[in-house]
Every structure is written in structure tokens, then in C-alpha cells.
Design a protein around this motif. Structure first.
Motif, mmCIF file in Angstrom:
data_model
loop_
_atom_site.group_PDB
_atom_site.id
_atom_site.type_symbol
_atom_site.label_atom_id
_atom_site.label_comp_id
_atom_site.label_asym_id
_atom_site.label_seq_id
_atom_site.Cartn_x
_atom_site.Cartn_y
_atom_site.Cartn_z
ATOM 1 N N ASP A 131 -4.510 -4.858 0.510
ATOM 2 C CA ASP A 131 -4.317 -5.849 1.559
ATOM 3 C C ASP A 131 -5.699 -6.427 1.861
ATOM 4 N N ASN A 132 -5.989 -7.584 1.325
ATOM 5 C CA ASN A 132 -7.315 -8.154 1.493
ATOM 6 C C ASN A 132 -7.592 -8.565 2.945
ATOM 7 N N ALA A 133 -6.560 -8.824 3.716
ATOM 8 C CA ALA A 133 -6.751 -9.154 5.126
ATOM 9 C C ALA A 133 -7.186 -7.930 5.925
ATOM 10 N N LYS A 134 -6.798 -6.757 5.445
ATOM 11 C CA LYS A 134 -7.149 -5.506 6.129
ATOM 12 C C LYS A 134 -8.276 -4.749 5.433
ATOM 13 N N ASN A 135 -8.805 -5.321 4.346
ATOM 14 C CA ASN A 135 -9.894 -4.676 3.603
ATOM 15 C C ASN A 135 -9.525 -3.252 3.184
ATOM 16 N N THR A 136 -8.317 -3.095 2.703
ATOM 17 C CA THR A 136 -7.808 -1.763 2.401
ATOM 18 C C THR A 136 -7.069 -1.758 1.065
ATOM 19 N N VAL A 137 -7.281 -0.690 0.313
ATOM 20 C CA VAL A 137 -6.523 -0.452 -0.911
ATOM 21 C C VAL A 137 -5.738 0.849 -0.728
ATOM 22 N N TYR A 138 -4.561 0.885 -1.315
ATOM 23 C CA TYR A 138 -3.646 2.016 -1.140
ATOM 24 C C TYR A 138 -3.290 2.626 -2.488
ATOM 25 N N LEU A 139 -2.893 3.892 -2.444
ATOM 26 C CA LEU A 139 -2.321 4.544 -3.610
ATOM 27 C C LEU A 139 -1.097 5.325 -3.141
ATOM 28 N N GLN A 140 0.072 4.813 -3.475
ATOM 29 C CA GLN A 140 1.313 5.506 -3.178
ATOM 30 C C GLN A 140 1.610 6.454 -4.321
ATOM 31 N N MET A 141 1.741 7.736 -4.006
ATOM 32 C CA MET A 141 1.926 8.765 -5.027
ATOM 33 C C MET A 141 3.276 9.439 -4.800
ATOM 34 N N ASN A 142 4.157 9.311 -5.766
ATOM 35 C CA ASN A 142 5.483 9.914 -5.698
ATOM 36 C C ASN A 142 5.649 10.944 -6.808
ATOM 37 N N SER A 143 6.658 11.781 -6.659
ATOM 38 C CA SER A 143 6.970 12.802 -7.677
ATOM 39 C C SER A 143 5.735 13.601 -8.060
ATOM 40 N N LEU A 144 5.032 14.044 -7.058
ATOM 41 C CA LEU A 144 3.790 14.777 -7.302
ATOM 42 C C LEU A 144 4.062 16.128 -7.927
ATOM 43 N N ASN A 145 3.138 16.556 -8.767
ATOM 44 C CA ASN A 145 3.221 17.868 -9.392
ATOM 45 C C ASN A 145 1.854 18.546 -9.307
ATOM 46 N N PRO A 146 1.790 19.843 -9.556
ATOM 47 C CA PRO A 146 0.509 20.565 -9.395
ATOM 48 C C PRO A 146 -0.641 19.983 -10.223
ATOM 49 N N GLU A 147 -0.325 19.339 -11.342
ATOM 50 C CA GLU A 147 -1.378 18.734 -12.168
ATOM 51 C C GLU A 147 -2.046 17.539 -11.477
ATOM 52 N N ASP A 148 -1.452 17.062 -10.410
ATOM 53 C CA ASP A 148 -2.057 15.957 -9.643
ATOM 54 C C ASP A 148 -3.063 16.464 -8.603
ATOM 55 N N THR A 149 -3.187 17.761 -8.451
ATOM 56 C CA THR A 149 -4.137 18.329 -7.498
ATOM 57 C C THR A 149 -5.564 17.961 -7.885
ATOM 58 N N ALA A 150 -6.275 17.340 -6.956
ATOM 59 C CA ALA A 150 -7.632 16.880 -7.228
ATOM 60 C C ALA A 150 -8.202 16.247 -5.965
ATOM 61 N N VAL A 151 -9.488 15.965 -6.009
ATOM 62 C CA VAL A 151 -10.090 15.087 -5.008
ATOM 63 C C VAL A 151 -9.933 13.657 -5.522
ATOM 64 N N TYR A 152 -9.397 12.803 -4.681
ATOM 65 C CA TYR A 152 -9.144 11.413 -5.057
ATOM 66 C C TYR A 152 -10.201 10.515 -4.423
ATOM 67 N N TYR A 153 -10.763 9.647 -5.250
ATOM 68 C CA TYR A 153 -11.815 8.740 -4.824
ATOM 69 C C TYR A 153 -11.386 7.290 -5.030
ATOM 70 N N CYS A 154 -11.726 6.441 -4.085
ATOM 71 C CA CYS A 154 -11.608 5.012 -4.350
ATOM 72 C C CYS A 154 -12.983 4.464 -4.704
ATOM 73 N N ALA A 155 -12.988 3.369 -5.434
ATOM 74 C CA ALA A 155 -14.241 2.797 -5.904
ATOM 75 C C ALA A 155 -14.110 1.284 -5.998
ATOM 76 N N ALA A 156 -15.230 0.608 -5.808
ATOM 77 C CA ALA A 156 -15.272 -0.853 -5.846
ATOM 78 C C ALA A 156 -16.122 -1.327 -7.020
ATOM 79 N N GLN A 157 -15.629 -2.360 -7.679
ATOM 80 C CA GLN A 157 -16.272 -2.889 -8.883
ATOM 81 C C GLN A 157 -16.599 -4.358 -8.660
ATOM 82 N N ALA A 158 -17.895 -4.678 -8.735
ATOM 83 C CA ALA A 158 -18.314 -6.048 -8.455
ATOM 84 C C ALA A 158 -18.275 -6.949 -9.689
#
Length: 127
Positions: free
Chosen positions: A73-100
């Protein structure tokens, strides 16, 4: 200088869902392609998803395709990650990053091609 702050991580059971948010400040958000990465204990940081500056183009790692959805949402300066059907292999630290920089196709999947990183949010999926 862009600052990124992730939120929304937590503990969830297998099959559950979480929605991560990443709030940006200090720059023009729409000038950046935005990516999500994750790092599990003892493993290298890996690409999860990326979205173009306008939000019209998205790409996913094969391991999350069909289960995760990236949006912004560029008006809110926010990026989202909707994660469904999670499994143990998805366990991690999640990072967002910006690319110029502009890359062929609009963005890069490589960790080193991202300019700014958040501090990460822990996602733990129990079996």
C-alpha cells in the motif's frame, strides 16, 4: 535513508496463517521494489517474495508459491506478506528489504541487491 520495521510474527500451528507487515519511513516508498526474505537457524537468508514499485508485478520462491501473497500500500508506506497453510519448514526470522536500483524485469531476487533491511520478525510454526 530508509527505515523498515516488521511486525506480525508469532507462534502458529501447522496449517495456520499469519500476516506480516513492514512499515517504511525516511524515503519515497514507491521508489523501491520491496522484498521479503527469511533465515532459519543455521541456514542462509533466502528469498521469499518481491513486489514491484507499483505493485503490478510479484514473484515468489517455489517453496511458498500458492501459499504466500505479497502486497503493498504505497499510500501507507507498507508492504505485507500474507502467509497461509504454514508448516514447520516456514519457521524463520522474516525480513523485509527495499531495493532502489532498477533491474531487468523490475527487481532482483538476490540478497546483496537490496539496500535497506528491517530488523526481522520471528515466525514459529509448531507441528
Amino acid at each position: 535513508q530508509v527505515q523498515l520495521v516488521e511486525s506480525g510474527g508469532g507462534l502458529v500451528q501447522t496449517g495456520g496463517s499469519l500476516r506480516l507487515s513492514c512499515a517504511a519511513s525516511g524515503g519515497t516508498f514507491s521508489n523501491y521494489a520491496m522484498g521479503w526474505f527469511r533465515q532459519a537457524p543455521g541456514k542462509e537468508r533466502e528469498f521469499v517474495a518481491v513486489i514491484s514499485r507499483s505493485g503490478s508485478s510479484r514473484s515468489y520462491a517455489d517453496s511458498v508459491k500458492g501459499r504466500f501473497t505479497i502486497s503493498r500500500d504505497n499510500a501507507k508506506n507498507t508492504v505485507y506478506l500474507q502467509m497461509n497453510s504454514l508448516n514447520p519448514e516456514d519457521t524463520a526470522v522474516y525480513y523485509c528489504a527495499a531495493q532502489a536500483k532498477y533491474y531487468p524485469g523490475g527487481y532482483s531476487y538476490k540478497t546483496n541487491d537490496y539496500d535497506y533491511w528491517g530488523q526481522g520478525t520471528q515466525v514459529t510454526v509448531s507441528s
